[in-house]
Design an enzyme around this catalytic site. Structure first.
Site, PDB file in Angstrom:
ATOM      1  N   GLY A 103       0.790  -1.228   0.000  1.00  0.00           N
ATOM      2  CA  GLY A 103       0.000   0.000   0.000  1.00  0.00           C
ATOM      3  C   GLY A 103       0.821   1.276   0.000  1.00  0.00           C
ATOM      4  O   GLY A 103       2.011   1.265   0.271  1.00  0.00           O
ATOM      5  N   CYS A 104       0.155   2.403  -0.311  1.00  0.00           N
ATOM      6  CA  CYS A 104       0.815   3.712  -0.363  1.00  0.00           C
ATOM      7  C   CYS A 104       0.654   4.469   0.938  1.00  0.00           C
ATOM      8  O   CYS A 104       1.294   5.490   1.156  1.00  0.00           O
ATOM      9  CB  CYS A 104       0.214   4.579  -1.461  1.00  0.00           C
ATOM     10  SG  CYS A 104       0.765   4.127  -3.098  1.00  0.00           S
ATOM     11  N   ILE A 105      -0.281   4.049   1.782  1.00  0.00           N
ATOM     12  CA  ILE A 105      -0.609   4.853   2.948  1.00  0.00           C
ATOM     13  C   ILE A 105      -0.143   4.188   4.242  1.00  0.00           C
ATOM     14  O   ILE A 105      -0.402   3.025   4.451  1.00  0.00           O
ATOM     15  CB  ILE A 105      -2.146   5.098   3.026  1.00  0.00           C
ATOM     16  CG1 ILE A 105      -2.587   5.874   1.790  1.00  0.00           C
ATOM     17  CG2 ILE A 105      -2.520   5.844   4.280  1.00  0.00           C
ATOM     18  CD1 ILE A 105      -2.007   7.265   1.698  1.00  0.00           C
TER      19      ILE A 105
END
Lengths: 105, 173
Positions: A103-105
């Protein structure tokens, strides 16, 4: 003489420094990985995070987002960055014996 | 004792070239105030911290809306003048279109577990990133330091921004 303490194990990591074989992981190795990452002695708070992300990984096949982690594990963003300095998402995943989070977050 | 080796070392291969030096520090400028133009900068700042990269965010011009206490919860998606929205400009300008698009985008953002702007700014600040407002804009819009959310570390000039960005990669959004 205790053989265990003196036995040298060789563990293979992937290109990003995560365990190449997830089944190599155990609690003792987690401490070795933490030493290798410069995190030092694992505390109960580290273990809260490690156990939580391992559970999430088992359920979802990926480490949780930092937001989810801080909401559900009871470890705040600030504390998380203190526990796993220099990149908590990756470092925690490494110590927990999991691959790099997607994920990016 | 545990010895850790990577795949390459295990196979006895030497790496042919030295890996490029990793990025250590980024300074992200957020200059626009619509929802879709604020998020990319926030996501990049948070992503940098997650990788162990130092991050500073500098809000300027309409980007300041994202840190103005009374406005940061009400940022809107711009539905006019953006061909990639695939809404004709005349339709995008109808009353309620921006509110509709904003609602939809916020829903999608939440699905990805990306927090609302206020929570995201708090989270990014908690990671140790610094947040600044642009002095020239603050003066131009007649704002006070008290207009900003508490995470703002200060109102600084462009010169100070460059000083703080020593050794940084500067990213303008």
């Amino acid at each position: 003489m205790s053989t265990e303490a003196n036995t040298e194990k060789t563990i293979v990591l992937d290109q990003d420094g995560h365990l190449a074989n997830l089944e190599d992981w155990n609690e003792e190795l987690a401490q070795d990985l933490a030493d290798h990452e410069g995190i030092g002695a694992l505390t109960d708070r580290h273990w809260e995070v490690i156990n939580y992300i391992r559970e999430e990984f088992e359920k979802n096949g990926d480490a949780p987002s930092i937001r989810k982690l801080t909401k559900e594990s009871g470890v705040s963003t600030k504390e998380l960055y203190q526990l796993f300095p220099k990149g908590p998402a990756k470092k925690a995943a490494k110590v927990a014996g999991l691959p790099k989070p997607k994920g990016c977050i | 004792m545990t010895k850790f080796v990577t795949h390459d070392q295990k196979n006895g291969e030497e790496q042919a070239t030295a890996a490029p030096k990793p990025i250590e520090k980024v300074s992200i400028i957020i200059s626009k105030g619509s929802l879709e133009e604020v998020y990319p900068g926030l996501i990049m700042a948070n992503g940098a911290r997650m990788e162990g990269i130092e991050a500073t965010i500098f809000f300027t011009f309409f980007g300041l809306d994202a840190i103005i206490d009374k406005r940061m919860d009400k940022l809107k998606v711009a539905t006019v003048g953006n061909p990639a929205m695939h809404i004709p400009t005349m339709i995008g300008g109808l009353p309620g279109m921006s509110a509709f698009a904003t609602k939809k985008m916020k829903k999608e953002i939440e699905k990805l577990d990306i927090p609302p702007v206020r929570e995201f700014i708090e989270m990014i600040h908690d990671t140790g990133a610094e947040i600044y407002a642009c002095r020239a804009t603050v003066d131009m819009f007649h704002l006070e330091e008290s207009d900003f959310c508490e995470q703002v570390d200060g109102v600084i000039s462009v010169g100070e921004f460059y000083e703080k960005s020593a050794g940084s990669q500067i990213i303008f959004t």
